[in-house]
Design an enzyme around this catalytic site. Structure first.
Site, short mmCIF file in Angstrom:
data_model
loop_
_atom_site.label_atom_id
_atom_site.label_comp_id
_atom_site.label_asym_id
_atom_site.label_seq_id
_atom_site.Cartn_x
_atom_site.Cartn_y
_atom_site.Cartn_z
N THR A 148 1.07 -21.24 25.99
CA THR A 148 0.86 -20.43 24.76
C THR A 148 -0.41 -21.26 24.09
OG1 THR A 148 2.48 -21.79 24.45
CG2 THR A 148 2.51 -19.66 24.44
N GLY A 149 -1.21 -22.25 24.69
CA GLY A 149 -2.02 -23.34 24.22
C GLY A 149 -1.80 -24.85 23.60
N SER A 156 23.04 -13.68 20.62
CA SER A 156 22.87 -12.66 19.14
C SER A 156 23.29 -11.56 19.85
CB SER A 156 21.52 -12.87 20.10
OG SER A 156 21.34 -12.86 20.79
N GLY A 173 7.03 -24.59 22.70
CA GLY A 173 6.64 -23.03 23.01
C GLY A 173 6.60 -22.70 24.20
N THR A 181 -1.92 -27.63 25.22
CA THR A 181 -2.56 -29.05 25.75
C THR A 181 -3.71 -28.77 25.08
OG1 THR A 181 -0.51 -29.04 27.82
CG2 THR A 181 -3.36 -30.00 27.05
N LYS A 214 11.97 -10.78 19.85
CA LYS A 214 13.36 -9.47 20.28
C LYS A 214 12.25 -7.74 19.32
CE LYS A 214 17.05 -11.97 19.73
NZ LYS A 214 18.49 -12.13 19.69
N PRO A 270 4.99 -21.75 28.70
CA PRO A 270 3.81 -22.07 28.72
C PRO A 270 3.15 -21.46 28.70
CG PRO A 270 5.84 -22.88 30.21
CD PRO A 270 6.36 -21.27 29.07
#
Length: 827
Positions: free
Chosen positions: A396-397, A714, A392, A399, A757, A394
């Protein structure tokens, strides 16, 4: 001179120095000599004489110099041929000499030299020289064998009075006497200098022995005032004396230090011998301790044999053997590692769930997948199965999830950061044949854990890089493969180590950067972008308490209103995680600390929305917001970025031309291909309607924010709709956004990043979103608040896209139908 005289009358050079009369730097003439002169120039030039040039590299002579120099015979024969009948020549110093000595550049100031005596032996000539006058070269010629010059004598100004000469002599004598203390066997030369009373003669004798560059010597020669030259040379002598004094002082200190070290080593050896006689040596005690520790450690049989073998080597070593410390470090490493499996503990699933909920807000699917993994471990009697990989953006939890799992399982927590590691030895360790060898990060982590079953987080495995020192990614294959890691081999240990009880967790930012063989061994769990609502709760429940504690504050000192947090999230951070949000909250805490300490404000200090600008400055994040109305040829698309989702506007115009397509906005190859596919589809479907008029126009497609690279498939449906809107002149609703890949058959293919998105569309004021039919299943990941605010339209073909966006039905291609009928009839 007594002390009273010194106090009464300062030295002459010191007076001049105080009055800033000493010239510290005189630049030599940089003009290069040019030769030969033209006939007109030769008539104009005025000169005092003509003499051959003696080229003596790296040598500068002052007037009134008398000295003897040796010259190499091989390079001097042609030089001596150039001397005239009076044994005179001009000494010029070359600035530059080519490798073949065919071309030289000279300084244009030199000296007239007279050879008083010449002695010859087998290898060299010995010349006794006297220097008469200083000259300026007016014309320089090269006859093929040597150089010839016309010159003008330079008259020097000598304004030294007898009193000044006496004082200068005294200063020179004092300085050279100080210098002579550092030069052995210099008494005879120094005595002759001191007895010399003429200052100019004295300086001329000292000048050849001064340790300064040729450029500096040339500067001194070009000074036309004898007084200034003498003063400058005195100043250089003082500087050299000070430099030599410092060097000698440093050398003396080094010698004293070395003598002290030698003395300490000698005493230490004597003390060791005395202790050995009394059976009190540290080494015997340590060796006995090693044997006891090996016996008590209950090591695996193979490891125990290696330990005893190393201990026997240690006991055979002599005093101060270089290998002694290497063996000691190896034995210490073996004895400090946990070799036996830890006592099994029951996994408390309920406790693990509570711990994850306590430490992390949201991430419901991620926490659910972790709990499922723990239940499998519990059913398998804690045998490690697949390895978890958290992927994910950086912040975002990733570790911190590993730390929460370690707390929930009551296991030691170990973390190894692998970002930028490019040496295989960082994973497998260095062989003990190398100086400073150490075990790898895996064994070092196990040593730190002290148990055989820690939670081991391998951070940033997508940033491992291969180099000439091996590929660390390949070394991780053995570490993370449950079928192999029970016999992990570290080059430093050289014995197998069991890693099967370790709970390995890997983290990465980009899945694509992880090699396939390593990715196959990992159970991938993706962490998506946090919504603004999730960031608000994370800030209130986790970030603000942590920041208050870090800054020595409590909730009674600082209160941050919810509106402030929302403003910071929307206008001061642009990220998928919450790392920047924490920094901004920390900035507010620092400002508050300053207010409390310096201004003694009343507590609690309440931060409201109108105070954000004063505390954090101008807004740092900007999100595009859709307009009330779009013209024909402008369509809103959706994009995924590393910091979440965003909207992008695709613009197109049409102009007379030859049917060419121009694309700008720093688009990648994939996006350019999508534009070409869209053009082909438009031509195939719209040409019958427009009677092939598209071939008479060029189309220019642009995506704003041209400084930002953009790529990905996309945007296919967005590009197609933009071209259709441009050709038909029908504008697209500004509150409609779309995403999807297209094929040449007109199918709308699935895309990734639907959650990000959708959040971007919701944030920018979009009301309807067109998505591929195969992405409907991904709507489960979209937050409820977003799904309630947006209307999603699922499509499978481009006809549905254009009908929804432009409210038109595509005409059938007559040419295409004709070709199909012809093929059918022939068959």
């Amino acid at each position: 001179m007594n002390n009273n005289d010194e106090k009464k009358d300062l030295s002459f050079t010191q007076k001049l120095r105080e009055n800033n009369e000493i010239i510290t730097e005189v630049k030599y003439n940089e003009n290069k000599l040019t030769y030969p002169l033209s006939a007109q120039e030769e008539k104009i030039i005025e000169y005092d004489g003509e003499l051959p040039i003696l080229v003596i590299p790296n040598t500068v002579f002052l007037p009134h110099t008398h000295l003897t120099i040796p010259l190499d015979k091989f390079n001097t024969d042609n030089l001596l041929k150039s001397i005239n009948e009076n044994q005179e020549g001009i000494v010029l110093t070359p600035k530059k000499i080519t490798d073949d000595n065919t071309k030289m550049e000279f300084y244009n100031i030199g000296s007239i030299l007279k050879i008083e005596n010449l002695e010859e032996n087998e290898a060299e000539y010995t010349l006794e020289l006297s220097v008469k006058d200083k000259v300026e070269i007016m014309q320089l010629t090269d006859n093929g064998e040597y150089y010839h010059a016309k010159y003008r004598i330079v008259t020097e100004e000598n304004t030294i009075t007898p009193e000044e000469s006496e004082q200068m002599n005294r200063d020179i004598n004092e300085t050279i006497l100080e210098i002579s203390k550092f030069i052995p066997n210099s008494e005879v030369f120094i005595r002759g200098l001191i007895n010399e009373e003429d200052v100019e003669e004295k300086i001329s004798r000292i000048f050849p022995y001064m340790k300064i560059t040729i450029d500096k010597k040339q500067e001194l020669l070009e000074i036309d005032s004898v007084k200034i030259r003498v003063l400058r040379i005195i100043q250089l002598l003082i500087e050299q004396k000070d430099a030599m004094s410092i060097q000698m002082d440093i050398a003396r200190r080094i010698n004293e230090n070395m003598s002290k070290i030698h003395k300490e080593n000698l005493l230490r050896e004597q003390m060791k011998m005395i202790q050995e006689e009394l059976n009190m040596t540290d080494s015997s005690k340590s060796r006995k301790t090693y044997r006891e520790r090996i016996e008590e450690a209950n090591l695996p049989k193979e490891v125990e044999e290696v330990a005893y073998e190393e201990l026997n080597k240690l006991e055979r070593q002599g005093q101060n053997n270089a290998e002694e410390n290497i063996i000691r470090n190896y034995l210490d490493t073996i004895l400090s590692l946990p070799w036996h499996k830890a006592e099994k503990q029951k996994i408390d699933i309920k406790k693990a769930q509570e711990q994850l909920d306590k430490d992390h807000y949201g991430l419901e699917k991620v926490k659910e997948r972790i709990i499922q993994h723990l239940t499998v471990l519990k059913m398998k009697d804690e045998k490690q199965g697949s390895i978890l990989l958290f992927v994910g953006p950086p912040g975002t939890g990733k570790t911190s999830l590993g730390r929460s799992i370690a707390t929930a399982l009551d296991r030691p927590y170990v973390r190894a950061s692998l970002g930028g590691v490019k040496d295989e030895s960082e994973i497998r360790g260095h062989r003990r044949t190398y100086l400073g060898a150490l075990p790898g990060r895996i064994i070092t982590g196990m040593k730190k854990a002290g148990q055989s079953n820690p939670v081991f987080v391998l951070d940033e495995i997508d940033k491992l890089t291969a180099s000439i020192n091996g590929n660390p990614t390949s070394a991780l294959l053995e570490v993370l493969d449950p079928e192999q890691n029970d016999t992990f081999s570290d080059h430093y240990l050289e014995v197998a180590y069991d890693l099967s009880d370790v709970f390995f967790i890997a983290t990465a930012n980009y899945l694509e950067d992880i090699p396939g063989p390593l990715r196959d061994r990992l159970e991938i769990i993706e962490l998506k972008t946090y919504t603004n609502n999730e960031k608000l709760h994370i800030a209130k429940e986790h970030l603000i308490p942590d920041v208050l504690e870090d800054h020595g504050l409590t909730k009674d000192d600082l209160i941050i209103e919810d509106e402030v947090i929302e403003t910071v999230i929307e206008r001061y951070t642009r990220e998928a995680g919450v790392r920047e949000l924490k920094r901004q909250i920390a900035a507010i805490a620092r400002k508050t600390t300053e207010k409390i300490v310096v201004d003694n404000v009343e507590r609690p200090y309440v931060v409201s929305n109108d105070m954000v600008y004063d505390m954090l400055g101008a807004e740092k994040a900007h999100y595009d917001v859709v307009a009330d109305k779009n013209p024909a040829g402008v369509v809103t698309g959706l994009a995924w970025t590393s910091v979440g989702g965003d909207i992008l506007f695709v613009e197109a115009i049409m102009m007379p031309g030859e049917g060419n397509l121009k694309i700008t906005g720093q688009l990648g190859d994939v996006m350019k291909e999508s534009a070409q596919i869209a053009q082909s589809l438009i031509k195939s479907h719209f040409s019958p309607l427009l009677e092939d008029s598209l071939n008479n126009y060029d189309i220019h497609i642009h995506v704003p924010a041209g400084a930002i690279p953009k790529d990905g498939p996309s945007a296919g449906v967005t590009l197609l709709t933009t071209l259709a809107s441009l050709i038909t002149g029908i504008p697209v609703d500004s509150k409609l956004a779309m995403t999807g890949e297209i094929s040449l058959r007109g199918e709308v293919l699935p895309i990734g990043g639907l959650k990000e998105k959708s959040i971007a569309a919701y944030r920018s004021g979009i009301k309807r979103v067109i998505i591929p039919e195969k992405n409907v299943k991904d709507l489960d990941e979209v937050p409820d608040e977003v799904k309630q605010a947006l209307e999603f339209k699922a499509v499978t073909r481009i006809e549905e896209v254009l009908e929804e966006a432009l409210h038109i039905k595509l005409p059938e291609s007559k040419k295409l139908n004709l070709k199909i009928e012809e093929i059918t009839s022939e068959t």
